[in-house]
Motif scaffolding. Structure first.
Motif, PDB file in Angstrom:
ATOM      1  N   ALA A 340       0.823  -1.279  -0.038  1.00 23.64           N
ATOM      2  CA  ALA A 340       0.148   0.147  -0.038  1.00 23.64           C
ATOM      3  C   ALA A 340       0.912   1.175  -0.064  1.00 23.64           C
ATOM      4  O   ALA A 340       0.605   2.361  -0.754  1.00 23.64           O
ATOM      5  N   ARG A 341       1.758   1.322   0.566  1.00 27.60           N
ATOM      6  CA  ARG A 341       3.014   2.227   0.691  1.00 27.60           C
ATOM      7  C   ARG A 341       3.609   2.586  -0.563  1.00 27.60           C
ATOM      8  O   ARG A 341       3.639   3.871  -1.187  1.00 27.60           O
ATOM      9  N   ALA A 342       3.896   1.531  -1.345  1.00 29.91           N
ATOM     10  CA  ALA A 342       4.447   1.703  -2.850  1.00 29.91           C
ATOM     11  C   ALA A 342       3.120   2.146  -3.756  1.00 29.91           C
ATOM     12  O   ALA A 342       3.724   2.887  -4.729  1.00 29.91           O
ATOM     13  N   ALA A 343       2.018   1.674  -3.537  1.00 29.20           N
ATOM     14  CA  ALA A 343       0.853   2.046  -4.406  1.00 29.20           C
ATOM     15  C   ALA A 343       0.578   3.551  -4.108  1.00 29.20           C
ATOM     16  O   ALA A 343       0.723   4.495  -5.145  1.00 29.20           O
ATOM     17  N   HIS A 345       3.141   5.675  -3.117  1.00 27.83           N
ATOM     18  CA  HIS A 345       4.243   6.552  -3.512  1.00 27.83           C
ATOM     19  C   HIS A 345       3.904   6.738  -5.149  1.00 27.83           C
ATOM     20  O   HIS A 345       4.263   7.686  -5.484  1.00 27.83           O
ATOM     21  N   GLY A 346       3.532   5.844  -5.742  1.00 24.26           N
ATOM     22  CA  GLY A 346       3.091   5.817  -7.221  1.00 24.26           C
ATOM     23  C   GLY A 346       4.020   5.672  -8.332  1.00 24.26           C
ATOM     24  O   GLY A 346       3.814   5.290  -9.456  1.00 24.26           O
ATOM     25  N   ASP A 347       5.305   5.417  -8.001  1.00 20.81           N
ATOM     26  CA  ASP A 347       6.377   5.491  -8.986  1.00 20.81           C
ATOM     27  C   ASP A 347       6.292   3.872  -9.529  1.00 20.81           C
ATOM     28  O   ASP A 347       6.239   2.945  -8.931  1.00 20.81           O
ATOM     29  N   ASP A 348       6.283   3.779 -10.970  1.00 17.63           N
ATOM     30  CA  ASP A 348       6.017   2.661 -11.635  1.00 17.63           C
ATOM     31  C   ASP A 348       7.195   1.582 -11.149  1.00 17.63           C
ATOM     32  O   ASP A 348       7.001   0.274 -10.862  1.00 17.63           O
ATOM     33  N   HIS A 349       8.324   2.034 -11.250  1.00 20.50           N
ATOM     34  CA  HIS A 349       9.621   1.080 -10.682  1.00 20.50           C
ATOM     35  C   HIS A 349       9.435   0.540  -9.312  1.00 20.50           C
ATOM     36  O   HIS A 349       9.795  -0.681  -8.971  1.00 20.50           O
ATOM     37  N   THR A 350       9.081   1.335  -8.427  1.00 24.40           N
ATOM     38  CA  THR A 350       8.717   1.211  -7.169  1.00 24.40           C
ATOM     39  C   THR A 350       7.677   0.191  -6.919  1.00 24.40           C
ATOM     40  O   THR A 350       8.012  -0.747  -5.985  1.00 24.40           O
ATOM     41  N   ILE A 351       6.693   0.264  -7.485  1.00 19.35           N
ATOM     42  CA  ILE A 351       5.831  -0.654  -7.524  1.00 19.35           C
ATOM     43  C   ILE A 351       5.875  -2.072  -7.880  1.00 19.35           C
ATOM     44  O   ILE A 351       5.917  -3.174  -7.342  1.00 19.35           O
ATOM     45  N   LYS A 352       6.669  -2.124  -8.978  1.00 18.53           N
ATOM     46  CA  LYS A 352       7.362  -3.672  -9.645  1.00 18.53           C
ATOM     47  C   LYS A 352       8.328  -4.032  -8.631  1.00 18.53           C
ATOM     48  O   LYS A 352       8.057  -5.316  -8.438  1.00 18.53           O
ATOM     49  N   PHE A 353       9.064  -3.446  -8.171  1.00 15.82           N
ATOM     50  CA  PHE A 353      10.140  -3.997  -7.331  1.00 15.82           C
ATOM     51  C   PHE A 353       9.385  -4.171  -5.935  1.00 15.82           C
ATOM     52  O   PHE A 353       9.935  -5.795  -5.649  1.00 15.82           O
ATOM     53  N   THR A 354       8.476  -3.552  -5.413  1.00 17.39           N
ATOM     54  CA  THR A 354       7.842  -4.016  -4.242  1.00 17.39           C
ATOM     55  C   THR A 354       7.190  -5.257  -4.454  1.00 17.39           C
ATOM     56  O   THR A 354       7.055  -6.160  -3.599  1.00 17.39           O
ATOM     57  N   ASP A 355       6.525  -5.517  -5.843  1.00 16.86           N
ATOM     58  CA  ASP A 355       5.876  -6.770  -6.151  1.00 16.86           C
ATOM     59  C   ASP A 355       6.763  -8.112  -6.005  1.00 16.86           C
ATOM     60  O   ASP A 355       6.547  -9.082  -5.228  1.00 16.86           O
ATOM     61  N   ALA A 365      14.012  -8.703   2.128  1.00 18.58           N
ATOM     62  CA  ALA A 365      13.379  -8.127   0.812  1.00 18.58           C
ATOM     63  C   ALA A 365      12.454  -6.951   1.204  1.00 18.58           C
ATOM     64  O   ALA A 365      12.534  -6.254   0.309  1.00 18.58           O
ATOM     65  N   PHE A 366      11.918  -7.045   2.316  1.00 17.13           N
ATOM     66  CA  PHE A 366      11.008  -5.829   2.547  1.00 17.13           C
ATOM     67  C   PHE A 366      11.743  -4.551   2.936  1.00 17.13           C
ATOM     68  O   PHE A 366      11.387  -3.703   2.557  1.00 17.13           O
ATOM     69  N   SER A 367      12.873  -4.682   3.442  1.00 15.63           N
ATOM     70  CA  SER A 367      13.781  -3.840   3.652  1.00 15.63           C
ATOM     71  C   SER A 367      13.980  -3.069   2.216  1.00 15.63           C
ATOM     72  O   SER A 367      14.403  -1.791   2.330  1.00 15.63           O
ATOM     73  N   ALA A 368      14.495  -3.966   1.420  1.00 18.00           N
ATOM     74  CA  ALA A 368      14.698  -3.436  -0.028  1.00 18.00           C
ATOM     75  C   ALA A 368      13.792  -2.621  -0.504  1.00 18.00           C
ATOM     76  O   ALA A 368      13.940  -1.779  -1.077  1.00 18.00           O
ATOM     77  N   ALA A 369      12.558  -3.043  -0.425  1.00 17.49           N
ATOM     78  CA  ALA A 369      11.172  -2.485  -0.907  1.00 17.49           C
ATOM     79  C   ALA A 369      11.170  -1.257  -0.323  1.00 17.49           C
ATOM     80  O   ALA A 369      10.813  -0.090  -0.838  1.00 17.49           O
ATOM     81  N   ARG A 370      11.420  -1.132   1.009  1.00 24.02           N
ATOM     82  CA  ARG A 370      11.334   0.328   1.665  1.00 24.02           C
ATOM     83  C   ARG A 370      12.447   1.111   1.296  1.00 24.02           C
ATOM     84  O   ARG A 370      12.091   2.323   1.247  1.00 24.02           O
ATOM     85  N   ARG A 371      13.449   0.718   0.640  1.00 24.26           N
ATOM     86  CA  ARG A 371      14.586   1.395   0.440  1.00 24.26           C
ATOM     87  C   ARG A 371      14.303   1.831  -1.117  1.00 24.26           C
ATOM     88  O   ARG A 371      14.414   3.093  -1.401  1.00 24.26           O
ATOM     89  N   ALA A 372      13.677   1.351  -1.810  1.00 24.61           N
ATOM     90  CA  ALA A 372      13.027   1.830  -3.168  1.00 24.61           C
ATOM     91  C   ALA A 372      11.930   2.990  -2.816  1.00 24.61           C
ATOM     92  O   ALA A 372      12.101   4.221  -3.705  1.00 24.61           O
ATOM     93  N   ILE A 373      11.123   2.617  -1.889  1.00 23.75           N
ATOM     94  CA  ILE A 373      10.222   3.985  -1.608  1.00 23.75           C
ATOM     95  C   ILE A 373      11.009   5.239  -1.183  1.00 23.75           C
ATOM     96  O   ILE A 373      10.599   6.128  -1.503  1.00 23.75           O
ATOM     97  N   GLU A 374      11.779   4.935  -0.366  1.00 27.83           N
ATOM     98  CA  GLU A 374      12.608   6.039   0.083  1.00 27.83           C
ATOM     99  C   GLU A 374      13.480   6.806  -1.121  1.00 27.83           C
ATOM    100  O   GLU A 374      13.404   7.925  -0.952  1.00 27.83           O
ATOM    101  N   LEU A 375      14.287   5.994  -1.981  1.00 27.04           N
ATOM    102  CA  LEU A 375      15.000   6.707  -2.796  1.00 27.04           C
ATOM    103  C   LEU A 375      14.526   7.155  -4.215  1.00 27.04           C
ATOM    104  O   LEU A 375      15.018   8.158  -4.708  1.00 27.04           O
ATOM    105  N   ASN A 376      13.273   6.548  -4.755  1.00 22.53           N
ATOM    106  CA  ASN A 376      12.578   6.927  -5.843  1.00 22.53           C
ATOM    107  C   ASN A 376      11.794   8.029  -5.844  1.00 22.53           C
ATOM    108  O   ASN A 376      11.127   8.134  -4.689  1.00 22.53           O
ATOM    109  N   PRO A 377      11.735   8.881  -6.913  1.00 23.16           N
ATOM    110  CA  PRO A 377      10.909  10.264  -6.507  1.00 23.16           C
ATOM    111  C   PRO A 377       9.259   9.772  -6.729  1.00 23.16           C
ATOM    112  O   PRO A 377       9.013   8.898  -7.441  1.00 23.16           O
ATOM    113  N   PRO A 378       8.738   9.993  -5.698  1.00 18.89           N
ATOM    114  CA  PRO A 378       7.166   9.868  -5.467  1.00 18.89           C
ATOM    115  C   PRO A 378       6.671  10.375  -6.788  1.00 18.89           C
ATOM    116  O   PRO A 378       6.579  11.544  -7.219  1.00 18.89           O
ATOM    117  N   VAL A 379       5.364   9.752  -7.144  1.00 14.07           N
ATOM    118  CA  VAL A 379       4.504  10.462  -8.284  1.00 14.07           C
ATOM    119  C   VAL A 379       3.469  11.164  -7.450  1.00 14.07           C
ATOM    120  O   VAL A 379       3.132  12.225  -8.158  1.00 14.07           O
TER     121      VAL A 379
END
Length: 380
Positions: A340-343, A345-355, A365-379
């Motif tokens: 839900a956090r990734a959704a 956030h809205g970034d397409d790469h972040t959504i796919k990586f969290t998936d 792996a969940f920590s890696a997904a949180r890292r993507a949410i932190e580093l990639n620009p939100p939409v």
């Protein structure tokens, strides 16, 4: 899970009005992102997400000269023929079961897995997951046609590679991938600098039947490709590839290991190129998702191609030094809340990586997904 809301089919029908690329070469991520959103219980967010993403997209190019069973060799790897390839696979999947089309074309497309920054192969993986999970509706079958057409048009093998010695694990192999020296250019310039990868999985394991000569479950003359030359990533001189696992299940287990290792590695290396490095994990996971729809003799070569794609992205974009893993990596995050956090956030790469991180399913792996949410620009 299958979508019972109708949202996915509605979204795909919207998406199929557009081509697979924009601005000359950037991939259309919409079909992959909306599939992940629906799968993880975020169907209500799909049309809002598309409303925001849609204006970036371009119309499908005009069809030129038809691709046929006799001339497809000439069109393979020609991005000017994207519409021709899409029309070809729409015809094929309308006349022939989609599994047969996939099995016939997978070994031909596999050597070009890194083309389009691995997006065509990733799009195929999302499409196949949907088809395996539930109804084989017309928009879902058409999505596979669009994905295969994109892959065929962008098909481009990696340069010849030299084996650099065995690695004991996927994680060790990723750590030993040589980084390209010049990072001033784009992905094609970086891939052109690749010279060799560690040999993983290591020596001492056999190959799947049929791979040395190529496996292509082709149909009768005039209706599709037939058996011909070896079509997968090679094992000969300059291939950079060692022996493959002895059987399909061994190949699937190794592929799972690669997906897990590349996802975990994002937690410590994403700071280098947080957008591009997601593909080191999402590309092999797309292959893993496709395996159940493929004949068993294609699983070992699929592992080899997935390793080449993950290693290529790592070589092109990984930083030299790792960063510490956040202390929260040892926690027990909730999968639904994380997606839900990734959704949101809205970034397409972040959504796919969290998936993909949810497929791996462990704390790192969940920590890696949180890292993507932190580093990639939100939409949003």
């Amino acid at each position: 899970m299958d979508d019972t809301t109708g949202t996915l089919d509605e979204a795909l029908e919207r998406i199929h009005l557009s081509g697979p690329e924009r601005d000359g070469w950037l991939s259309n991520h919409a079909p992959m992102a909306v599939e992940a959103l629906v799968r993880h219980g975020q169907a209500s967010a799909v049309h809002r997400w598309l409303d925001r993403y849609g204006p970036k997209l371009e119309e499908m190019p005009d069809v030129g000269s038809p691709v046929t069973a006799r001339n497809w060799h000439e069109a393979l790897g020609d991005p000017r023929r994207i519409a021709d390839w899409t029309a070809y696979f729409e015809r094929e999947t309308a006349e022939i079961p989609w599994r047969d089309v996939l099995a016939a074309w997978w070994p031909r497309l596999l050597p070009g897995i890194a083309a389009g920054a691995t997006h065509p192969a990733i799009r195929v993986g999302h499409s196949v997951r949907t088809l395996l999970a539930g109804e084989e509706s017309a928009p879902r079958v058409r999505e596979l046609a669009h994905a295969l057409g994109y892959w065929a048009a962008r098909h481009q093998p990696l340069p010849a590679l030299t084996p650099l010695g065995p690695a004991p694990s996927a994680a060790a192999a990723l750590d030993r991938v040589p980084l390209v020296p010049d990072r001033s250019g784009g992905i094609r310039d970086r891939f052109a600098q690749l010279t060799g990868f560690p040999d993983w999985p290591g020596p001492g394991q056999g190959t799947g039947p049929g791979w040395e000569q190529g496996v292509d479950p082709g149909r009768e003359q005039g209706s599709g490709p037939r058996r011909e030359q070896r079509v997968g990533p090679g094992r000969g001189p300059g291939s950079g590839q060692g022996p493959a696992p002895a059987g399909p299940e061994e190949a699937r287990a190794a592929l799972r290991e690669l997906v897990r290792a590349s996802t975990h590695r994002y937690a410590t290396h994403a700071h280098g190129e947080p957008i591009m490095l997601v593909h080191a994990a999402t590309a092999p996971n797309a292959v893993l998702r496709t395996l159940p729809a493929l004949p068993g003799e294609l699983w070992a070569p699929s592992l080899r191609a997935a390793w080449a794609a993950s290693a290529a992205v790592t070589a092109a974009y990984a930083p030299r030094d790792a960063a510490p893993v956040a202390a929260s990596a040892s926690g027990a995050p909730d999968a639904g809340e994380l997606f839900a956090r990734a959704a949101a956030h809205g970034d397409d790469h972040t959504i796919k990586f969290t998936d993909t991180a949810l497929d791996v399913g462990d704390a790192l792996a969940f920590s890696a997904a949180r890292r993507a949410i932190e580093l990639n620009p939100p939409v949003f």
